[in-house]
Design an enzyme around this catalytic site. Structure first.
Site, PDB file in Angstrom:
ATOM      1  CG  ASN A 253      -0.222  -0.315   2.399  1.00  0.00           C
ATOM      2  OD1 ASN A 253       0.802  -0.396   2.670  1.00  0.00           O
ATOM      3  ND2 ASN A 253      -0.897   0.456   3.520  1.00  0.00           N
TER       4      ASN A 253
ATOM      5  N   PRO B 194      -1.944 -12.671   9.581  1.00  0.00           N
ATOM      6  CG  PRO B 194      -3.998 -13.637   8.419  1.00  0.00           C
ATOM      7  CD  PRO B 194      -3.275 -12.324   8.851  1.00  0.00           C
TER       8      PRO B 194
ATOM      9  CG  LEU C  21      16.025 -18.271  19.865  1.00  0.00           C
ATOM     10  CD1 LEU C  21      17.103 -18.733  20.843  1.00  0.00           C
ATOM     11  CD2 LEU C  21      14.562 -17.537  20.578  1.00  0.00           C
TER      12      LEU C  21
ATOM     13  CD  GLU D 241       4.955  -1.017  12.561  1.00  0.00           C
ATOM     14  OE1 GLU D 241       3.662  -0.964  12.787  1.00  0.00           O
ATOM     15  OE2 GLU D 241       5.542  -0.535  13.202  1.00  0.00           O
TER      16      GLU D 241
ATOM     17  CB  CYS E 235      -2.148  -0.797   8.401  1.00  0.00           C
ATOM     18  SG  CYS E 235      -0.891   0.707   8.654  1.00  0.00           S
TER      19      CYS E 235
ATOM     20  CD  GLU F 193       8.344   0.128  10.525  1.00  0.00           C
ATOM     21  OE1 GLU F 193       7.209   0.393   9.915  1.00  0.00           O
ATOM     22  OE2 GLU F 193       9.225  -0.470   9.706  1.00  0.00           O
TER      23      GLU F 193
END
Ligand code: NAD
Length: 487
Positions: free
Chosen positions: A152, A230, A243, A249, A283, A461
């Site tokens: 996006n 997902p 690890l 995000e 988002c 972020e």
């Protein structure tokens, strides 16, 4: 093809083509036309990226911070000089109208490079007095970071990951979304032109399998993903197995709460920005708009009037407000949810289907859509749609609306409109969301940390905060006396 790059990948300061990768097409969503043919990264490309990133990172980490900052700021300048060209490219790749890409994409990427370029020479450790002896800390790079982008905000996402990673002395290998593979290559060119040593920022192309290979690669120290919940779960599981440090995000279903003392015109503007900008593919969108029952009809009427006045059409025409969705898959998903809203009993106020746009018969256009009388348990109020569908829900009581706003697995963002300053802060304190807006919505300046609560993500972020996610602290104890031992 209108936007074919020199080659699919950018490795070690120049373009590189895969010998054996799978070809895929990048489409212009307004017409369905193929604008570029790209090949996924094969073994040779991946190993070349890792090799050059290792070499580049050593040189970069030894570069004085003030020089690192200068290079990032120079890259910001180059993005600004090329803003129109980059905006047209982003419009072709995403379908977002040029009206938006000219101000929101490469421009915000440039802000990010400039911000972290400015921070470069200010990153210091601390001195800790231990009473005679002392300790000091220093921030060290992690090594090679792997960035994974969504479709996006392709160049913005690449910058939001590259700038803080690079300022801390890391190298980055970035994989854009397979849906929008083009603009990250332009960022790589700009960074090279600005003087970034070869190998410090590389772009490889591919689908989820390439992403997963990189996540598991032993030479990758850190992963930063922007994508869906997902995908976030898969990346976190694989990174956990090895690890590795991770920033995620992810998606959202954010609330926007309009109290009855709000300035209704401003609240309508915010609801529009929170749902229809980028054709609803953001988002942090405030897709659950809770409106106090006393002002609901006034709000809905004005929202419908203004939404129906939006100019939908040719993304390259600067007068266009709303472009197509990014892909046929996204078109089908959004049309499905328009149907689901009706089936679940929401009241369709405007929109509700595909949009016919003259001269663009094959474009993925939909009407910006408003549903009212939406209930909390309806699917359009619970699931992330990622398209221009706005749900209006009623409320009367403050505590009740806070509980309903928080009743979701997501926690990316939230907004409230009120003129009561105490209520504003009281409500914000109780909202489970990483970013909250008071009397506005969807502004994400680079100075402000951004990220999710709950399933919307891990880490942050932007802002000074992001530095902690791209560096590690070394503590050094310095003994100024003798050493005591029990025996
Ligand atoms: P997506 O999850 O389908 O893909 C995101 C990226 O992950 C792509 O580059 C894809 O190739 C890669 N990927 C897929 N499977 C992978 C795997 N198993 N291992 C490693 N990489 C893998 O998301 P999308 O459709 O590109 O973007 C839309 C989603 O992104 C929405 O849910 C949206 O909310 C979210 N998003 C979040 C933010 C944020 O900052 N929180 C910003 C933009 C978009």
């Amino acid at each position: 093809m209108r936007a074919q790059p020199q080659a699919s990948h950018y490795i070690g300061g120049s373009y590189l083509e895969s010998q054996a990768g799978t070809p895929f097409d990048s489409l212009y969503p307004a017409t369905g036309e193929v604008i570029a043919r790209i090949k996924t990264a094969d073994d040779g490309v991946i190993e070349a990226a890792i090799r050059t990133a290792k070499d580049g990172q050593k040189i970069w980490a030894a570069t004085p911070p003030v020089e690192r900052g200068r290079i990032l700021r120079k890259a910001a300048e180059i993005l600004r000089q090329k803003n129109r060209e980059l905006s047209v490219l982003e419009t072709l790749d995403t379908g977002k109208p040029l009206q938006e890409t000219l101000v929101a994409d490469a421009a915000s990427g440039a802000d990010c490079l400039e911000y972290y370029g400015g921070l470069a020479a200010t990153l210091t450790g601390e001195h800790i007095d231990l009473g005679g002896s002392f300790a000091y800390t220093k921030r060290e790079p992690l090594g090679i970071c792997f960035g994974i982008g969504a479709w996006n905000y392709p160049i913005q996402i690449a910058c939001w990951k590259a700038a803080p990673a690079l300022v801390c002395g890391n190298a980055m290998i970035f994989k854009p979304s397979e849906v929008t593979p083009l603009s990250a290559l332009k960022l790589a060119e700009a960074l090279s032109e600005a003087g970034l040593p070869d190998g410090v920022f590389n772009v490889i192309q591919g689908f989820g399998d390439v992403g997963a290979r990189m996540v598991a690669h032993p030479d990758i120290a850190k992963i930063s993903l922007t994508g869906s919940v997902p995908t976030g779960a898969k990346v976190a599981a694989l990174a956990g197995e090895h690890l590795k440090k991770t920033t995620l995000e992810l998606g959202g279903k954010s609330p926007l709460i309009i109290f009855k003392d709000a300035d209704v015109e401003n609240a309508v503007s915010a609801a529009i920005n929170a749902n229809f900008y980028s054709t609803g593919q953001i988002c942090s969108n405030g897709t659950r708009v809770f409106v106090h029952a006393d002002i609901k009809e006034q709000f809905v009427a004005r929202l419908a009037e203004r939404t129906q006045g939006a100019v939908l059409g040719d993304p390259l025409d600067e007068a266009t407000n709303i472009g197509p969705l990014v892909s046929r898959q996204q078109l089908e998903k959004v049309l499905h949810y328009m149907q689901v809203g009706r089936e679940d009993g929401a009241r369709l106020v405007c929109g509700g289907g595909a949009a016919a746009v003259a001269s663009f018969p094959d474009g993925y256009f939909v009407q910006p859509t408003v549903f009212a009388d939406v209930k909390d348990d309806m699917r359009i109020a619970r699931e992330e749609i990622f398209g221009p569908i706005l749900s209006v829900l009623d409320f009367t009581d403050e505590d009740d609306v806070i509980a309903r706003a928080n009743d979701t697995e997501f926690g990316l963002a939230a907004g409230i409109f009120t003129r009561d300053i105490q209520r504003a802060h009281r409500v914000v304190d109780q909202l489970q969301a990483g970013t909250c807006w008071i009397n506005t919505y969807n502004l994400t300046p680079v100075e402000m940390p951004f990220g999710g609560y709950k399933k919307s993500g891990i880490g942050r972020e932007n802002g000074h905060t992001a530095i902690a996610y791209y560096s590690q602290v070394k503590s050094v104890y310095v003994e100024m006396g003798g050493v005591e031992a029990a025996f």
